[in-house]
Every structure is written in C-alpha cells, then in structure tokens.
Design an enzyme around this catalytic site. Structure first.
Site, PDB file in Angstrom:
ATOM      1  N   LYS A 219       0.977  -1.278   0.061  1.00 13.50           N
ATOM      2  CA  LYS A 219       0.052  -0.082   0.132  1.00 13.50           C
ATOM      3  C   LYS A 219       0.603   1.286   0.094  1.00 13.50           C
ATOM      4  O   LYS A 219       1.955   1.009   0.577  1.00 13.50           O
ATOM      5  CB  LYS A 219      -0.729  -0.274   1.095  1.00 13.50           C
ATOM      6  N   HIS A 322      -6.695  11.500  10.773  1.00 13.96           N
ATOM      7  CA  HIS A 322      -5.283  11.958   9.902  1.00 13.96           C
ATOM      8  C   HIS A 322      -3.781  12.834  10.723  1.00 13.96           C
ATOM      9  O   HIS A 322      -3.166  13.564  10.251  1.00 13.96           O
ATOM     10  CB  HIS A 322      -4.685  12.906   8.312  1.00 13.96           C
TER      11      HIS A 322
END
EC number: 3.5.1.5
Length: 570
Positions: A219, A322
């Site tokens: 990823k 985030h």
C-alpha cells in the site's frame, strides 16, 4: 396425481420461481428470477411431514459416495452471473453444485444427492449471495472483524498493527516483524484475512522483505510519502512478486500532480483507493484515474451515496484520521481541499455507469466497515430513483443493475487481489463463503453467515429459552467461529513467495496460507465484471465539475435513504 397452485401459494411454500419478482429491502430495486433449477412437483423441503425424510427426498447414499454435507434448499441465488432459483450443495467446505437436490432413486433430474449425512439449511423465500470482501481495512482494533462478519463480510484485506497513529491513518503494516505478529493473531478470527505491507520506499529491499514476510499486497499512502519514485519502485517489486499495489496519492500535489502519478504507473495495474478523492488523493482531480485501462478504482463508503449530510460529517472525520490540528491553518486547508460536493456527486454516477469497480470501507479511518453492503445498495437505489432504469434493464426488473452492484463487493475485489479462484462468487469449486438473507432485510441484516460450509454467525435469541427465537435476539458467533473449526474454515492470503517458504512453520499458525496470483499484467480494468467502463474523465480546476466523455456528471444529494432508520434504532 398433479395439481395446480397459484404463484403466490407456490412462492410461500417453495420460494419464488422463474418470472417472479422480489423487492430488495425497502429500496426501489426489483429482481426477477431468470431460471429455476428445481423441478416442479419434486421440490425438496425439510420439516415435519415434508419431503426430506428417509426413503423420500433423502436417499441411502453415503457422503463418501457423493451425498452433500449441506444443502441450502430453494434459495434465490443473486450473483454477478445470474439471478436464479436453485438448491446449493456444500461438500468439504466448498460449493459442490448448484442445481436440483433430492433422492435420485425415486426423483428425476437430481444432480445434488441428499443422504443421511446431509444437513439442511432452509432457503425457501431467501436470497443467497457470496460473502462480501472489504479490501480497504485499517486493522485498528480486533473487534472490527466481528462487526464486519455480522454484516455479511467474510474476507478482509488491509494493513495496520492496532491503534497506532500509523494505523489510524494508513492501511499499511510496516516490516516483517509486525506482519508476522498480525498473521499470528489471525488464527483467532473466523474470516479470510490478508495484510498489505507499507509500499512507500524508493529502493526495493524493504518492500521485498515485507512481501516475503507474508504481505499479500503493498500500500502506497501519502502520509508516508507517495512520490513518483516510491510509486515506480513499489510497482516494480509488485511485478516481480505478483502482488497488488493499492494507492492513496498526494492530496497536496507536493511531489507532482495527478499526471505525474499516472506517468509513474507506466501503464502497470494498480488498485486506486477512494478514487473520488475525499478519502485522499490529488486534489481536485484524482477521480480522472477511474477512466484509465490499468487502474482498478474503488470507493470507500463514507461518501456513498451523496446525501445532504455527507459534506458536513467529512471534515471532522478527516481531522481525526490524519492527525490534523484544526487550529493550524495549513491543516484545515488540507482537510477542506479533499471534500468536494461536485466530485462526490459524480462518484454516484460513475458507479452507476460501471466506471468505479469496487466498494470498500476504510474502517475506522473515514469509513464504516459494517456498512459496505448497505451503502452499496443505497447507492444503487439512489441512482435508480434519480437516473431510472439502466439501458440493460427493463421496466420489469433491475437485474443488470443488481449484478453490477453486487460485483463491486464480491467478485471484483477478489479478481483485483488475486483470490477469485477461491472466493468472490456463488460458483462450484469455490469456498462456501455464503450469506443468506430474507428479502425484506437484504443487505441490512443477514439471516445466516456461512464460512467454508459451516455456519459461523447468525442472529440468535435467548440461549436459555425453550426455542431459538425469544428476545433479546443478537448477532452471535456460532460453532464455526470456535476452536479448530475456525482455523480450518478460513485462510490467510499471502504472496506466493511467503506461501512457498517456511513462514507458516516459523510463525506456528494453524490457518492455511493461500497465495494470491495473477494481479499484475494479467488483469486490467477490463477484468472488472460489469464495472469495466473507461470514459475520459475531466475535472474543472475552478468549479470542480466532473465530465465523462464530455457529459457533466451531477446529481442532487439524497434527503432520505432506504436501509436506514426503518431497520435500526440509532
């Protein structure tokens, strides 16, 4: 002596047959049975005074000589390949046959044998689908897995190490030590699982180490630096080892724009996560990649479908996931750049056109892993209401639209991640990962979840009651979720290099390792069943308007959704 009964009486007794139509939950989606594999007058049904009794619908054939372990009777199978009425046989944990069950000694057209060693699951009036595959999992907490399973998801792929800040934000398990520990933990969970290693590196050594250490995919995530050099290197390692690469590209356009990322792909196959962009990616035009032949595009479910609440809830989600600070202007600007009503509206339509191929969750990291299936069908229903029937459908049914949407969370992620020979559809020779639904609760609350032929979860009433149905009824793990039955009924997906080596022995795990394959040059957007459209997509950098082949893609947000508060208290 034969007799005639009405369609409604027949459907009540044996379930719908050819030409009968069924509404899916409280949506406007209608399916029509295309074919009935059973034989009128010879249907099998279990119960007192019913057909499946010794010398009647049950033969004397042993399991060794061909009798099924389990038969699901008279179910309506809904899959990418068709919508049919059939008996479904399970043997040794695999789907053995789809056809007509019974006793071949006294009944015609029998291709599934019921014997003394056969159990029955009553599928009359029920819908049978393949178990769902969520390919975008942040492994933040182990409790996720039970929630996903109870929604009808039987396979999960992603990355993480638990509630670390790296895992809160990125679907990556970094390094072979973490990968090994995560795989060891997978022996506790009754679903198929796979790990994506961190793909962000400009040199191959660390990535090879992770692939050989058990990762089944890599990823690339912008929070670790998705630069053109990292993209190129990651895809090169993936090509060498036949593993998939998933990408979350550079929202801030720091290391390049979407064109630079596309250039770094060099035409190689890649799975693009949350392709619309609210979940991350080049602002405002990452959605362009949904039109490329080498990109396998998926959505995450918080933007599915576009509603009056979608924009409002996203900002707070993004700040948390985030690790952003709302008091810092740059952090706030970063968050606001990702949330665009124009691209989210276009995402609805691109799904309906078959240009977005897969659906996933982004679990606890701007996504709800228990709602992959619900939100897929909410999107389909919204598009039916706003765009009408698809050209491939008729005024009688939405069969093609249903096949298109079910493929998004079953067969297409299985193809994208190299496991479609084992899972992803209701087809003979595949693992019996199946979900049984009552039509009124389709996509919302399963009747029964079957994992490799064994019931692994179901709603269950008070265990102290005299019958199974008294309240309180809760979804509970069943015997397939315990002991060695658990590890015998699910697998861990790894690279071919890891599966061929001593990894299973070194880790001391009980689950089998299943190597992924054919995820590089052998597949492309054209491999995405019913979802292979490649329109030319353009985004206006000022207005964010999205066009596909020159046509403006826009739709109103939904005010009300099906499959929502009618089924849930909260």
């Amino acid at each position: 002596m034969s007799t005639r009964i009405s369609r409604s009486v027949y459907a009540d007794m044996f379930g719908p047959t050819t030409g009968d139509r069924v509404r899916l939950a409280d949506t406007d989606l209608i399916i029509e049975v295309e074919k009935d594999y059973t034989t009128y007058g010879e249907e099998v049904k279990f119960g007192g005074g019913k057909v499946i009794r010794d010398g009647m619908g049950q033969s004397q054939v042993t399991n060794k000589d061909g009798a099924a372990d389990t038969v699901i009777t008279n179910a309506v199978v809904v899959d990418h390949w068709g919508i049919v009425k059939a008996d479904v046989a399970i043997k040794a944990g695999m789907i053995h046959a789809i056809g007509k069950a019974g006793n071949p000694d006294i009944q015609p057209n029998v291709d599934i044998i019921i014997g003394p060693g056969t159990d029955i699951i009553a599928g009359e009036g029920k819908i049978l689908t393949a178990g769902g595959f969520d390919s975008h999992i942040h492994f933040i907490c182990p409790q996720q897995i039970e929630h996903a399973l109870m929604s009808g998801v039987t396979t999960m792929l992603g990355g993480g190490t638990g509630p670390s800040h790296g895992t809160f934000a990125t679907t990556c398990t970094p390094g072979p030590w973490h990968i090994g520990r995560m795989i060891q933990s997978f022996d506790a969970f009754p679903v198929n699982l796979g790990i994506s290693g961190k793909g962000n590196a400009a040199l191959p050594g660390a990535l090879i180490e992770m692939v050989e250490g058990g990762a089944c995919a890599l990823k690339l995530h912008e929070d670790w630096g998705t630069t053109p050099a990292a993209i190129d290197n990651c895809l090169t390692v993936a090509d060498d080892h036949d593993v998939q690469v998933m990408i979350h590209s550079d929202t801030l356009n720091e290391s390049g724009f979407v064109e630079d990322t596309i250039k770094a792909f060099k035409g190689r196959t890649i799975h693009a996560f949350h392709t619309e962009g609210a979940g991350g990616g080049h602002a405002p035009d990452i959605i362009k990649v949904a039109g490329l032949a080498n990109v396998l595009p998926s959505s995450t479910n918080p933007t599915r479908p576009f509603t009056r609440n979608t924009i409002d809830e996203h900002l707070d989600m993004l700040m948390v996931c985030h690790h952003l600070d709302p008091s810092i202007a740059e952090d706030l600007a970063f968050a606001e750049s990702r949330i665009r009503k124009e691209t989210i509206a276009a995402e609805d339509i691109l799904h309906d056109l078959g240009a977005l191929s897969m659906m996933s969750s982004d679990s606890q990291a701007m996504g709800r892993l228990g709602e992959v299936i619900i939100r897929t069908w909410q999107t389909a229903d919204k598009m039916k209401k706003q765009r009408g029937s698809l050209p491939q459908d008729s005024s009688r049914n939405d069969n093609f639209r249903v096949k298109r949407y079910i493929a998004k969370y079953t067969i297409n992620p299985s193809i994208a991640h190299g496991v479609s020979k084992l899972i992803g559809s209701v087809e003979t020779g595949k693992m019996a990962d199946l979900v049984l639904w009552s039509p009124a609760f389709f996509g919302v609350k399963p009747d029964c979840i079957i994992k490799a032929g064994m019931i692994v979860a179901a709603p269950m009433g008070d265990p102290n009651a005299s019958i199974p149905t008294p309240q309180p009824v809760h979804y509970q793990p069943m015997f397939g979720a315990y002991g060695r039955a658990l590890t015998a009924s699910s697998v861990v997906f790894t690279s071919q290099a890891a599966a061929a080596g001593p990894l299973a022995r070194d880790l001391g795990i009980a689950k089998a390792l299943y190597p992924v394959s054919n995820v590089r040059g052998g597949i492309s957007k054209k491999s995405m069943i019913h979802n292979d459209a490649t329109p030319t997509i353009e985004v206006d950098p000022e207005t964010y308007e999205v066009r596909a082949d020159g046509e403006l893609l826009t739709c109103a947000p939904a005010e009300v959704l099906p499959m929502a508060q009618r089924y849930f208290m909260y």
